[in-house]
Design a protein around this motif. Structure first.
Motif, PDB file in Angstrom:
ATOM      1  N   MET A 245     -21.082 -24.987  57.048  1.00 12.49           N
ATOM      2  CA  MET A 245     -20.159 -25.673  56.133  1.00 12.49           C
ATOM      3  C   MET A 245     -19.147 -24.674  55.576  1.00 12.49           C
ATOM      4  N   TRP A 246     -19.666 -23.510  55.202  1.00 16.32           N
ATOM      5  CA  TRP A 246     -18.796 -22.459  54.630  1.00 16.32           C
ATOM      6  C   TRP A 246     -17.723 -22.063  55.649  1.00 16.32           C
ATOM      7  N   ALA A 247     -18.133 -22.050  56.937  1.00 13.55           N
ATOM      8  CA  ALA A 247     -17.195 -21.647  57.994  1.00 13.55           C
ATOM      9  C   ALA A 247     -16.245 -22.780  58.369  1.00 13.55           C
ATOM     10  N   GLY A 248     -16.394 -23.934  57.721  1.00 14.70           N
ATOM     11  CA  GLY A 248     -15.430 -25.015  57.937  1.00 14.70           C
ATOM     12  C   GLY A 248     -15.782 -25.964  59.074  1.00 14.70           C
ATOM     13  N   GLU A 249     -17.068 -26.063  59.428  1.00 14.65           N
ATOM     14  CA  GLU A 249     -17.451 -26.932  60.540  1.00 14.65           C
ATOM     15  C   GLU A 249     -17.671 -28.391  60.144  1.00 14.65           C
ATOM     16  N   GLY A 250     -17.401 -28.702  58.893  1.00 17.68           N
ATOM     17  CA  GLY A 250     -17.549 -30.105  58.474  1.00 17.68           C
ATOM     18  C   GLY A 250     -18.649 -30.266  57.454  1.00 17.68           C
ATOM     19  N   ASP A 251     -19.016 -31.527  57.201  1.00 15.04           N
ATOM     20  CA  ASP A 251     -20.025 -31.738  56.165  1.00 15.04           C
ATOM     21  C   ASP A 251     -21.440 -31.640  56.744  1.00 15.04           C
ATOM     22  N   ALA A 252     -22.412 -31.693  55.855  1.00 18.65           N
ATOM     23  CA  ALA A 252     -23.793 -31.441  56.264  1.00 18.65           C
ATOM     24  C   ALA A 252     -24.258 -32.404  57.352  1.00 18.65           C
ATOM     25  N   ASP A 253     -24.024 -33.709  57.167  1.00 21.39           N
ATOM     26  CA  ASP A 253     -24.511 -34.690  58.142  1.00 21.39           C
ATOM     27  C   ASP A 253     -23.917 -34.438  59.520  1.00 21.39           C
ATOM     28  N   ARG A 254     -22.648 -34.105  59.535  1.00 23.09           N
ATOM     29  CA  ARG A 254     -21.986 -33.866  60.807  1.00 23.09           C
ATOM     30  C   ARG A 254     -22.578 -32.640  61.511  1.00 23.09           C
ATOM     31  N   ILE A 255     -22.813 -31.594  60.752  1.00 21.04           N
ATOM     32  CA  ILE A 255     -23.354 -30.371  61.350  1.00 21.04           C
ATOM     33  C   ILE A 255     -24.792 -30.596  61.831  1.00 21.04           C
ATOM     34  N   ILE A 256     -25.569 -31.315  61.028  1.00 23.70           N
ATOM     35  CA  ILE A 256     -26.960 -31.602  61.412  1.00 23.70           C
ATOM     36  C   ILE A 256     -26.985 -32.380  62.731  1.00 23.70           C
ATOM     37  N   ALA A 257     -26.087 -33.373  62.843  1.00 26.20           N
ATOM     38  CA  ALA A 257     -26.043 -34.179  64.072  1.00 26.20           C
ATOM     39  C   ALA A 257     -25.523 -33.339  65.247  1.00 26.20           C
ATOM     40  N   ALA A 258     -24.416 -32.627  65.025  1.00 26.83           N
ATOM     41  CA  ALA A 258     -23.782 -31.873  66.109  1.00 26.83           C
ATOM     42  C   ALA A 258     -24.712 -30.793  66.662  1.00 26.83           C
ATOM     43  N   ARG A 259     -25.486 -30.170  65.776  1.00 27.09           N
ATOM     44  CA  ARG A 259     -26.346 -29.082  66.237  1.00 27.09           C
ATOM     45  C   ARG A 259     -27.786 -29.526  66.503  1.00 27.09           C
ATOM     46  N   GLY A 260     -28.029 -30.822  66.326  1.00 32.03           N
ATOM     47  CA  GLY A 260     -29.382 -31.337  66.572  1.00 32.03           C
ATOM     48  C   GLY A 260     -30.423 -30.691  65.679  1.00 32.03           C
ATOM     49  N   LEU A 261     -30.133 -30.629  64.392  1.00 28.89           N
ATOM     50  CA  LEU A 261     -31.022 -29.913  63.476  1.00 28.89           C
ATOM     51  C   LEU A 261     -31.970 -30.813  62.699  1.00 28.89           C
ATOM     52  N   LYS A 262     -31.909 -32.114  63.010  1.00 21.48           N
ATOM     53  CA  LYS A 262     -32.739 -33.041  62.247  1.00 21.48           C
ATOM     54  C   LYS A 262     -34.205 -32.642  62.375  1.00 21.48           C
ATOM     55  N   GLN A 263     -34.847 -32.701  61.265  1.00 25.13           N
ATOM     56  CA  GLN A 263     -36.247 -32.278  61.206  1.00 25.13           C
ATOM     57  C   GLN A 263     -37.129 -33.228  62.026  1.00 25.13           C
TER      58      GLN A 263
END
Ligand code: ADP
Ligand code: MG
Length: 478
Positions: free
Chosen positions: A396-414
């Protein structure tokens, strides 16, 4: 012999008005030399100063914040002295009748206690110009941009007993003027600077010793060092049979010492008299009430409220209310996620660390409070673990979007599907038969090894609590 230190501070805070105290010239810092000094600031013959009303309001606000008396009538006086950066030959200040008197401030002591420091007075005055010694060979340049900049000088009682107390007091006042929004507090630019009056006396003695005044300290560190040096110097002097002379001294940070600058002038050397060009300042009760209506919540009150409303520790609440910007940011996060303790930890930890790394102020954070609130909500609803959240935050700090978007894009869902977790556990157990045997024969420490393997296989995405629970059952089984 045991000695006691006595300190009183005179703090100059520049009031952040757009124009000067007695003229319409701009006060902005950093302009070309002598571009912001008009006929009034230069003291040309025949000009008349006109008081800037905004300066008076700011002084009243300060007076209210330190619980002081606001003078219904105060008077500007001329303080006469010669210096090249003071073309008029006098500084307009206040002398017998200052605008603010008899206030106080509470400081926090290291032992957890609090101490009340008396504030004798706060008066309005104009700043002088600057002598510039670099770039002129054997000559000195004069820059009068600063001449006429509004200052409030805040004079403490000699209530401070150590360099640490002096710094605590100065920090407290610094935070206060910034909360009030009356001074930008920029110490490098000289908007907040201090003269420290220092003396020592044998412990138990009533009468004060003779003091030296250390001029123009513009950082908290220098205040602490200069006072410590000065205390040592005075004690050495007295113990070797000498006497302290009342004088003005300068602190040299490069050599970490104070040096005599001039013998101390007495007030009567200045030939103070009421300035005939300016009317007395009259302040009515309704003026005071109108300023009171504009007062923001003060740091101490905010800290108490944070402790009460968000169940924070004294330490956490103190840290989060250190500046108004951080406190506002915190409240905006909490408004969006309802996790006050988690939010406090994040702000004091990852958020502050990221700001420091990027050398940014709270107001410049690339992550808005609402965005951070969303991230914390995803920890709370167990979409991600606290550990994965750090990775999301960095993105998020690096400007990749909001949390939900990053979680989805990187497949980080628990992974919370127990079936999936069990399958991975089985794989791990099957792949490590010797560890399994050792564990079952009593080597309990290996439990951590299995947890680590499962987390590794899921790239940290498995719900840690579930992994622990399922793994324990599985390892004990059979
Ligand atoms: P001046 O106007 O000459 O600077 P003041 O009497 O107004 O002197 O005091 C200036 C500051 O010095 C105040 O903050 C006061 O608390 C402090 N002060 C006065 N006497 C002493 C002392 N003996 N030791 C330390 N500080 C002192
Ligand atoms: Mg003084």
């Amino acid at each position: 012999m045991e000695w006691e230190t006595v300190i009183g501070l005179e703090i100059h805070a520049q009031l952040n008005t757009a124009s000067k105290i007695f003229s319409g010239a701009a006060t902005a810092y950093g302009a070309e030399p002598n571009r912001q000094a008009c006929a009034v600031d230069l003291g040309l013959p025949g000009v008349l100063p006109v008081l800037n009303a905004a300066v008076v309001r700011k002084a009243v606000m300060l007076g209210l914040a330190i619980d002081a008396e606001i003078a219904p009538r105060s008077v500007f006086a001329r303080k006469n002295y010669f210096y090249p950066d003071l073309p008029k030959g006098y500084q307009i200040s206040q002398y017998e009748l200052p605008i603010v008197a008899r206030g106080h401030l509470e400081i926090d002591l290291e032992d957890g206690g609090r101490k009340r420091i008396g504030i004798t007075r706060a008066h309005l005055e104009e700043d002088a110009g600057k002598s510039v010694h670099e770039g002129f060979g054997a000559m000195t340049g004069i820059d009068l941009n600063r001449a006429g900049t509004p200052l409030v000088e805040i004079v403490s009682e000699p209530d401070l007993r150590s360099a640490k107390e002096a710094v605590a007091y100065m920090k407290k006042l610094h935070a206060l003027v910034r909360y009030l929004g009356i001074c930008d507090g920029n110490m490098q630019e000289g908007s907040f600077r201090c003269d420290a009056n220092v003396s020592v006396r044998p412990k138990g003695q009533q009468a004060f010793g003779t003091r030296a005044e250390i001029k123009n300290l513009n950082s908290f560190r220098f205040v602490e060092r200069a006072i410590n040096f000065e205390v040592e110097r005075q004690i050495d002097l007295l113990e070797s049979g000498g006497t302290v002379v009342q004088e003005t001294r300068l602190y040299d940070p490069d050599r970490d010492e104070t040096r005599s600058m001039r013998s101390k002038e007495e007030a009567n050397d200045y030939r103070y008299f009421p300035d005939p060009d300016l009317l007395p300042v009259t302040i009515h009760a309704q003026d005071i009430e109108s300023v009171r209506g504009e007062m923001p919540e003060l740091p101490d009150a905010k800290r108490e409220r944070f402790i009460r409303d968000y169940a924070l520790s004294v330490y956490d609440a103190g840290t989060l209310t250190a500046t108004r910007e951080l406190a506002d940011y915190y409240e905006a996060v909490v408004a969006g996620c309802d996790a006050p303790k988690l939010a406090a930890n994040w702000l004091m930890g990852d958020f502050t660390a990221a700001l420091n790394r990027s050398e940014l102020e709270v107001g410049q954070s690339p992550v808005a409070p609402q965005a951070l609130a969303q991230l914390l909500t995803r920890i709370q609803d167990e979409t991600i673990s606290g550990k994965i959240a750090k990775e999301v935050f960095d993105a998020m700090w690096a400007g990749e979007g909001d949390a939900d978007r990053i979680i989805a894009a990187r497949g980080l869902k628990q992974i919370t599907d127990t079936g999936a977790i069990d399958r991975i556990i089985d794989e791990v157990i099957a792949a490590n038969p010797s560890q399994l045997e050792q564990y079952r024969s009593g080597k309990d420490k290996l439990f951590g090894f299995f947890v680590g393997q499962v987390m590794k296989k899921t790239q940290g995405k498995a719900n840690p609590a579930q992994v622990n629970e399922r793994l324990r059952a599985r390892l004990q089984g059979d």
